[in-house]
Design an enzyme around this catalytic site. Structure first.
Site, PDB file in Angstrom:
ATOM      1  N   SER A  20      34.794  29.070  40.000  1.00 57.67           N
ATOM      2  CA  SER A  20      34.967  28.889  41.444  1.00 57.67           C
ATOM      3  C   SER A  20      35.166  30.244  42.108  1.00 57.67           C
ATOM      4  CB  SER A  20      36.185  28.015  41.722  1.00 57.67           C
ATOM      5  OG  SER A  20      36.554  28.189  43.075  1.00 57.67           O
ATOM      6  N   HIS A  42      30.539  27.657  41.429  1.00 55.56           N
ATOM      7  CA  HIS A  42      31.210  26.608  42.216  1.00 55.56           C
ATOM      8  C   HIS A  42      31.650  27.202  43.560  1.00 55.56           C
ATOM      9  CE1 HIS A  42      33.496  22.813  42.530  1.00 55.56           C
ATOM     10  NE2 HIS A  42      34.495  23.525  43.017  1.00 55.56           N
ATOM     11  N   ASP A  70      33.563  26.560  46.919  1.00 57.90           N
ATOM     12  CA  ASP A  70      34.568  25.699  47.561  1.00 57.90           C
ATOM     13  C   ASP A  70      34.550  25.901  49.066  1.00 57.90           C
ATOM     14  OD1 ASP A  70      35.922  24.246  45.464  1.00 57.90           O
ATOM     15  OD2 ASP A  70      36.645  26.185  44.753  1.00 57.90           O
ATOM     16  N   MET A  87      35.906  24.912  52.620  1.00 62.91           N
ATOM     17  CA  MET A  87      37.104  24.283  53.217  1.00 62.91           C
ATOM     18  C   MET A  87      37.138  24.520  54.705  1.00 62.91           C
ATOM     19  SD  MET A  87      39.902  25.608  50.504  1.00 62.91           S
ATOM     20  CE  MET A  87      39.765  25.282  48.753  1.00 62.91           C
ATOM     21  N   HIS A 136      31.044  22.321  46.708  1.00 60.71           N
ATOM     22  CA  HIS A 136      32.114  21.316  46.802  1.00 60.71           C
ATOM     23  C   HIS A 136      32.623  21.333  48.239  1.00 60.71           C
ATOM     24  CE1 HIS A 136      36.546  20.338  45.424  1.00 60.71           C
ATOM     25  NE2 HIS A 136      36.029  19.382  46.172  1.00 60.71           N
ATOM     26  N   MET A 157      34.904  20.398  50.992  1.00 57.43           N
ATOM     27  CA  MET A 157      36.223  19.849  51.362  1.00 57.43           C
ATOM     28  C   MET A 157      36.318  19.920  52.876  1.00 57.43           C
ATOM     29  SD  MET A 157      38.296  21.653  48.277  1.00 57.43           S
ATOM     30  CE  MET A 157      36.977  22.839  48.039  1.00 57.43           C
ATOM     31  N   MET A 195      39.222  15.676  40.814  1.00 58.97           N
ATOM     32  CA  MET A 195      40.147  16.756  41.181  1.00 58.97           C
ATOM     33  C   MET A 195      41.413  16.615  40.343  1.00 58.97           C
ATOM     34  SD  MET A 195      38.664  18.669  43.332  1.00 58.97           S
ATOM     35  CE  MET A 195      40.059  19.800  43.451  1.00 58.97           C
ATOM     36  N   PHE A 227      43.770  25.021  47.322  1.00 58.21           N
ATOM     37  CA  PHE A 227      44.110  26.345  46.808  1.00 58.21           C
ATOM     38  C   PHE A 227      43.811  26.467  45.321  1.00 58.21           C
ATOM     39  CE2 PHE A 227      46.667  25.400  50.465  1.00 58.21           C
ATOM     40  CZ  PHE A 227      46.554  26.559  51.226  1.00 58.21           C
ATOM     41  N   ASP A 255      38.023  19.805  38.173  1.00 61.48           N
ATOM     42  CA  ASP A 255      38.280  20.959  39.052  1.00 61.48           C
ATOM     43  C   ASP A 255      39.765  21.045  39.384  1.00 61.48           C
ATOM     44  OD1 ASP A 255      38.189  22.963  40.939  1.00 61.48           O
ATOM     45  OD2 ASP A 255      37.031  21.813  42.422  1.00 61.48           O
ATOM     46  N   GLY A 277      43.232  23.816  38.039  1.00 57.55           N
ATOM     47  CA  GLY A 277      44.245  24.061  37.010  1.00 57.55           C
ATOM     48  C   GLY A 277      43.713  24.121  35.592  1.00 57.55           C
TER      49      GLY A 277
HETATM   50  C1  DX5 Z   1      40.715  23.672  44.880  1.00 58.01           C
HETATM   51  C2  DX5 Z   1      39.289  24.061  44.555  1.00 58.01           C
HETATM   52  C3  DX5 Z   1      39.134  24.560  43.178  1.00 58.01           C
HETATM   53  C4  DX5 Z   1      39.933  25.783  42.857  1.00 58.01           C
HETATM   54  C5  DX5 Z   1      40.080  25.927  41.379  1.00 58.01           C
HETATM   55  O1  DX5 Z   1      40.752  23.111  46.131  1.00 58.01           O
HETATM   56  O2  DX5 Z   1      38.428  22.957  44.720  1.00 58.01           O
HETATM   57  O3  DX5 Z   1      37.767  24.743  42.868  1.00 58.01           O
HETATM   58  O4  DX5 Z   1      39.387  26.941  43.395  1.00 58.01           O
HETATM   59  O5  DX5 Z   1      40.893  27.011  41.118  1.00 58.01           O
HETATM   60  P1  DX5 Z   1      41.772  27.093  39.792  1.00 58.01           P
HETATM   61  O6  DX5 Z   1      40.834  27.012  38.649  1.00 58.01           O
HETATM   62  O7  DX5 Z   1      42.456  28.413  39.903  1.00 58.01           O
HETATM   63  O8  DX5 Z   1      42.728  25.925  39.819  1.00 58.01           O
HETATM   64 ZN    ZN Z   2      36.306  22.997  43.938  1.00 58.55          ZN
END
Ligand code: DX5
Ligand code: ZN
Length: 217
Positions: A9, A34, A36, A38, A67, A69, A139, A145, A177, A179
């Site tokens: 990501s 990936h 993200d 937002m 992705h 969001m 998720m 974040f 996706d 952690g």
């Molecule tokens: C969270 C994102 C993830 C995030 C993953 O909202 O969708 O893609 O960046 O980051 P890590 O791998 O650090 O949890």
């Molecule tokens: Zn993501």
């Protein structure tokens, strides 16, 4: 199961040097990128949008996994597709009443489509539309974040969705996706995920190549 795909990501990348960051992912063995997106409304953070996808498209041949969001994703899917997305995933929570239509709209633009569920959404919410998806995204943190802790209950969701997918005569990816670390990747893959998103575990690693390879479980 097919080869495990690692999908870093870029939320954890250096935004001021994104071209080089994306190139380094390709050089170090990533399978997809990936992205993200937002909007500050669907989640409490603002990342980047269509222009970023369009620009990073010029720096890599890897598939771009977008992705979204964002609220009302149907307003933007055509522009993300045109910008160079290879797959677009939208949240069940952002389109509860028109998810099927949004997935069809994504497909009509010629890119792959996927549905995403948040940690507090049950598998049942999307079970019926899984056959329409090219990918299902679970998720394992509340979105917004990078760098959050993996929610263990997500493993049960992966097992349940893997069970549904395996009964279908279709090639559907199962993505996780949030952690993901070098320590928990194996149990995630054992639970049925075959696409592994990782932000901090790749970008904060001393050796990205080793991290990407270790994330394959
Ligand atoms: C969270 C994102 C993830 C995030 C993953 O909202 O969708 O893609 O960046 O980051 P890590 O791998 O650090 O949890
Ligand atoms: Zn993501």
């Amino acid at each position: 199961m097919d080869k495990i795909k690692v999908c870093p990501s870029i939320l954890s990348a250096n935004f001021a040097d994104m071209g080089a960051e994306v190139r380094s992912l390709e050089e170090n063995g990533a399978d997809m990128v990936h992205c993200d997106v937002m909007d500050g409304v669907f989640v409490n953070n603002i990342s980047f949008g269509i222009k970023m996808v369009e620009d990073i498209r010029k720096y890599t041949k890897l598939p771009l996994d977008c992705h979204l969001m964002i609220v009302n994703p149907e307003k933007y899917v055509e522009r993300f597709a045109k910008a160079g997305a290879d797959i677009i995933t939208v949240h069940y929570e952002a389109c509860k009443h028109n998810l099927e239509d949004v997935l069809k709209l994504i497909k009509s633009t010629g890119v792959k489509c996927g549905a995403v569920i948040n940690p507090d959404t049950p598998v049942l919410a999307i079970e019926k539309i899984i056959p329409l998806c090219d990918m299902v995204l679970v998720m394992s943190v509340f979105p917004g974040f990078g760098g959050q802790k993996f929610i263990k209950e997500s493993l049960d969701k992966l097992r349940a969705i893997r069970g549904v997918i395996d009964k279908l005569d279709r090639d559907i990816d199962l993505e996780i996706d949030g952690g993901v670390t070098l320590d928990n990747a194996k149990e995630i893959i054992d639970a049925g995920a075959n696409v592994i998103v990782a932000g901090s575990a790749v970008f904060n690693a001393p050796d990205r190549k080793k991290a990407i390879s270790a994330l394959r479980g």
